[in-house]
Design a protein around this motif. Structure first.
Motif, PDB file in Angstrom:
ATOM      1  N   THR A   1      31.388  41.954  52.879  1.00 16.57           N
ATOM      2  CA  THR A   1      32.272  40.842  52.584  1.00 16.57           C
ATOM      3  C   THR A   1      33.677  41.388  52.365  1.00 16.57           C
ATOM      4  O   THR A   1      33.841  42.573  52.047  1.00 16.57           O
ATOM      5  CB  THR A   1      31.777  40.062  51.343  1.00 16.57           C
ATOM      6  N   ASP A   2      34.674  40.548  52.537  1.00 20.60           N
ATOM      7  CA  ASP A   2      36.060  41.002  52.357  1.00 20.60           C
ATOM      8  C   ASP A   2      36.546  40.822  50.930  1.00 20.60           C
ATOM      9  O   ASP A   2      37.405  41.572  50.463  1.00 20.60           O
ATOM     10  CB  ASP A   2      36.978  40.230  53.313  1.00 20.60           C
ATOM     11  N   LEU A   3      35.995  39.816  50.244  1.00 16.91           N
ATOM     12  CA  LEU A   3      36.397  39.530  48.860  1.00 16.91           C
ATOM     13  C   LEU A   3      35.159  39.220  48.039  1.00 16.91           C
ATOM     14  O   LEU A   3      34.214  38.589  48.532  1.00 16.91           O
ATOM     15  CB  LEU A   3      37.340  38.322  48.779  1.00 16.91           C
ATOM     16  N   ILE A   4      35.176  39.636  46.789  1.00 17.75           N
ATOM     17  CA  ILE A   4      34.161  39.226  45.821  1.00 17.75           C
ATOM     18  C   ILE A   4      34.869  38.401  44.755  1.00 17.75           C
ATOM     19  O   ILE A   4      35.884  38.843  44.197  1.00 17.75           O
ATOM     20  CB  ILE A   4      33.456  40.442  45.189  1.00 17.75           C
ATOM     21  N   ILE A   5      34.356  37.216  44.485  1.00 16.88           N
ATOM     22  CA  ILE A   5      34.964  36.332  43.490  1.00 16.88           C
ATOM     23  C   ILE A   5      33.931  36.042  42.411  1.00 16.88           C
ATOM     24  O   ILE A   5      32.805  35.616  42.720  1.00 16.88           O
ATOM     25  CB  ILE A   5      35.464  35.026  44.124  1.00 16.88           C
TER      26      ILE A   5
ATOM     27  N   ILE B   1      38.358  42.292  43.953  1.00 16.24           N
ATOM     28  CA  ILE B   1      37.563  41.332  43.186  1.00 16.24           C
ATOM     29  C   ILE B   1      38.495  40.292  42.556  1.00 16.24           C
ATOM     30  O   ILE B   1      39.521  40.631  41.965  1.00 16.24           O
ATOM     31  CB  ILE B   1      36.755  42.048  42.080  1.00 16.24           C
ATOM     32  N   GLY B   2      38.125  39.043  42.689  1.00 18.74           N
ATOM     33  CA  GLY B   2      38.841  37.957  42.029  1.00 18.74           C
ATOM     34  C   GLY B   2      38.029  37.425  40.867  1.00 18.74           C
ATOM     35  O   GLY B   2      36.794  37.448  40.895  1.00 18.74           O
ATOM     36  N   PHE B   3      38.709  36.953  39.843  1.00 24.03           N
ATOM     37  CA  PHE B   3      38.033  36.428  38.640  1.00 24.03           C
ATOM     38  C   PHE B   3      38.566  35.037  38.337  1.00 24.03           C
ATOM     39  O   PHE B   3      39.766  34.858  38.118  1.00 24.03           O
ATOM     40  CB  PHE B   3      38.256  37.369  37.452  1.00 24.03           C
ATOM     41  N   ILE B   4      37.659  34.045  38.353  1.00 25.49           N
ATOM     42  CA  ILE B   4      38.016  32.670  37.986  1.00 25.49           C
ATOM     43  C   ILE B   4      37.421  32.412  36.611  1.00 25.49           C
ATOM     44  O   ILE B   4      36.196  32.334  36.460  1.00 25.49           O
ATOM     45  CB  ILE B   4      37.475  31.663  39.016  1.00 25.49           C
ATOM     46  N   PRO B   5      38.251  32.309  35.564  1.00 26.27           N
ATOM     47  CA  PRO B   5      37.731  32.206  34.184  1.00 26.27           C
ATOM     48  C   PRO B   5      37.147  30.825  33.903  1.00 26.27           C
ATOM     49  O   PRO B   5      37.871  29.844  33.763  1.00 26.27           O
ATOM     50  CB  PRO B   5      38.974  32.481  33.327  1.00 26.27           C
ATOM     51  N   LEU B   6      35.824  30.778  33.796  1.00 24.85           N
ATOM     52  CA  LEU B   6      35.135  29.518  33.513  1.00 24.85           C
ATOM     53  C   LEU B   6      34.289  29.592  32.250  1.00 24.85           C
ATOM     54  O   LEU B   6      33.730  28.581  31.830  1.00 24.85           O
ATOM     55  CB  LEU B   6      34.222  29.132  34.692  1.00 24.85           C
TER      56      LEU B   6
ATOM     57  N   ALA C   1      45.997  33.106  42.618  1.00 25.13           N
ATOM     58  CA  ALA C   1      46.304  34.545  42.556  1.00 25.13           C
ATOM     59  C   ALA C   1      45.447  35.325  43.549  1.00 25.13           C
ATOM     60  O   ALA C   1      45.892  36.334  44.109  1.00 25.13           O
ATOM     61  CB  ALA C   1      46.074  35.065  41.137  1.00 25.13           C
ATOM     62  N   ILE C   2      44.223  34.866  43.792  1.00 24.52           N
ATOM     63  CA  ILE C   2      43.359  35.524  44.776  1.00 24.52           C
ATOM     64  C   ILE C   2      43.966  35.409  46.169  1.00 24.52           C
ATOM     65  O   ILE C   2      43.948  36.354  46.965  1.00 24.52           O
ATOM     66  CB  ILE C   2      41.949  34.901  44.726  1.00 24.52           C
ATOM     67  N   LEU C   3      44.534  34.237  46.478  1.00 21.77           N
ATOM     68  CA  LEU C   3      45.117  34.023  47.802  1.00 21.77           C
ATOM     69  C   LEU C   3      46.402  34.818  47.993  1.00 21.77           C
ATOM     70  O   LEU C   3      46.718  35.237  49.114  1.00 21.77           O
ATOM     71  CB  LEU C   3      45.407  32.533  48.012  1.00 21.77           C
TER      72      LEU C   3
ATOM     73  N   PHE D   1      41.275  44.419  40.899  1.00 19.28           N
ATOM     74  CA  PHE D   1      41.147  42.988  40.630  1.00 19.28           C
ATOM     75  C   PHE D   1      42.425  42.268  41.054  1.00 19.28           C
ATOM     76  O   PHE D   1      43.534  42.790  40.877  1.00 19.28           O
ATOM     77  CB  PHE D   1      40.904  42.738  39.139  1.00 19.28           C
ATOM     78  N   PHE D   2      42.264  41.076  41.605  1.00 18.18           N
ATOM     79  CA  PHE D   2      43.420  40.249  41.915  1.00 18.18           C
ATOM     80  C   PHE D   2      44.074  39.800  40.610  1.00 18.18           C
ATOM     81  O   PHE D   2      43.389  39.482  39.638  1.00 18.18           O
ATOM     82  CB  PHE D   2      43.003  39.014  42.724  1.00 18.18           C
TER      83      PHE D   2
END
Length: 424
Positions: free
Chosen positions: A119-123, A152-157, A184-186, A408-409
């Motif tokens: 994969t190109d990105l891990i989120i 790696i991207g992190f979406i805080p949920l 920010a990931i984009l 990390f992004f």
């Protein structure tokens, strides 16, 4: 005129109902206004994401693949709804080939990472626990040297999202915080983060980006939710009632550690261009006809371990990711050994502060900078470690710093702020 007087008279005669009605209308109006503002934020974020999706790419170039690990149980079961309303539309509009993997139980993300294809990105969409599971599964792979280079991207949920303080600007609006993290990931700006490898005597290693805690403050902190009925006093109550146990609360251990290591130069992200064919042929022929080089034995310098016996109310081992410095010349983790001579009043007050900054090192504590350490516990030691806010059984462990292991992004504003602070 008479009708208006009659209405005012009625309102005055039923003042309790009038007061209740005014409060209800005010609350409803404020709620509707908040929903409207949230929708405006979502629309603006989607328009910004669409600009990325409208960019032209060569026909021979495949779409970037993004694998999202979503923990639906995060934030008391609200994470799935938060992701689908605030993050998913942005990712799909950006032109990414998005695959969402939902976890069903604790620890599943570690197993799924073993089966993940390229994969190109891990989120990561969740909280601290989801981050810890994903990076542990990633770094346990046999080919982790390749997969650890995937950004790696992190979406805080989640309820606790310690890493978001480093990667994104602070925001009191949850919708804005989530949309900023997704955008920010984009935008593609990344920062290297240190990782701790924590290995017991028998267990597989666990990896953390924040740190490890062992002690009385951590034990009292996990019980705060039991006193929910006390409202804002629940934190102080949890720490106050924990003082009814044996006092002073001391944790005995032996610690061996190595000092900081010099930071090697950062590897260039762009690969060097391949030399022409004749240059490669010449190199191979020269290597073939030349005599083998003599092996010069290298002297192995013994490691300079330092050892100390400790008695503490809490021990914490933390990365420097919270105070990120991209220009420092040494790599190390912070070990904080807090004095065990605090009073009960100090314990209650300091415990409340540690709920907001778990790895704070109070005045009077012993602070050590180390690149590797071994923590030996006496036989029969009970209790638990807190590793990135996840509970693990306390046991003798070896903690090793893996400097700049993952990228990390981050929000471009935060990266600029980090670089500006380093220059000053």
């Amino acid at each position: 005129m008479a009708g208006a007087v009659k209405v005012l008279t009625t309102l005055r005669n039923h003042w309790k109902k009038t007061t209740f009605g005014v409060c209800l209308l005010s609350w409803g109006g404020n709620w509707l206004y908040g929903r409207h503002c949230d929708n405006l934020l979502r629309r603006a974020a989607c328009q910004e994401a669409q600009a990325f999706g409208n960019q032209l790419i060569p026909s021979s170039m495949p779409l970037k693949k993004a694998t999202v690990f979503l923990n639906p149980a995060a934030c008391k079961g609200k994470a799935r709804n938060l992701f689908e309303k605030n993050a998913a539309p942005i990712l799909h509009l950006s032109g990414l080939d998005v695959t969402v993997v939902k976890t069903d139980y604790e620890g599943q993300a570690k197993k799924l990472l073993e089966l993940m294809e390229n994969t190109d990105l891990i989120i990561i969409a969740g909280g601290d626990g989801t981050v810890q599971e994903v990076i542990t599964g990633l770094l346990r792979r046999a080919d982790e040297a390749v997969f650890s280079k995937i950004p790696i991207g992190f979406i805080p949920l989640g309820k606790t999202c310690t890493l978001s303080h480093t990667l994104y600007p602070e925001s009191t609006n949850q919708v804005q915080h989530i949309t900023n993290a997704t955008l920010a990931i984009l935008k593609g700006e990344t920062v290297p983060l240190d990782v701790l490898q924590i290995k017991g005597e028998k267990e597989q290693p666990v990896f953390a980006v924040t740190g490890l805690r062992w002690g009385s403050y951590r034990d009292a902190g996990v019980k705060v939710s039991k006193y929910w009925y006390l409202g804002p006093l629940k934190t102080k109550a949890a720490h106050f009632f924990s003082t009814f146990k044996e006092w002073p609360q001391k944790h005995q251990a032996a610690l061996m550690y190595l000092g900081p290591t010099e930071r090697p130069p950062e590897e260039p992200e762009e690969k060097p261009s391949r030399p022409p064919l004749y240059v490669r042929l010449y190199r191979r022929l020269r290597l073939y006809w030349s005599s083998p080089p003599k092996e010069i034995p290298q002297e192995v310098t013994p490691e300079d371990w330092e050892e100390l016996k400790l008695s503490t109310i809490e021990l914490s081992i933390a990365t420097r990711n919270r105070q990120l410095d991209l220009t420092r010349t040494e790599d190390f983790m912070d070990i904080c050994i807090e004095a065990d001579t605090v009073s009960k009043g100090q314990f209650v007050n300091r415990g409340s502060q540690k709920m907001y900054d778990p790895h704070m090192c109070p005045e009077g504590s012993q602070c050590i900078q180390a690149s590797r350490c071994i923590l030996q516990l006496p036989e029969g030691t009970e209790g638990s470690f807190g590793i990135d806010n996840e509970e693990y059984e306390a046991m003798p462990v070896e903690v090793k710093l893996l400097p700049r292991k993952l990228r990390f992004f981050c929000d471009p504003r935060m990266r600029e702020q980090i670089l500006h602070a380093a220059v000053q």
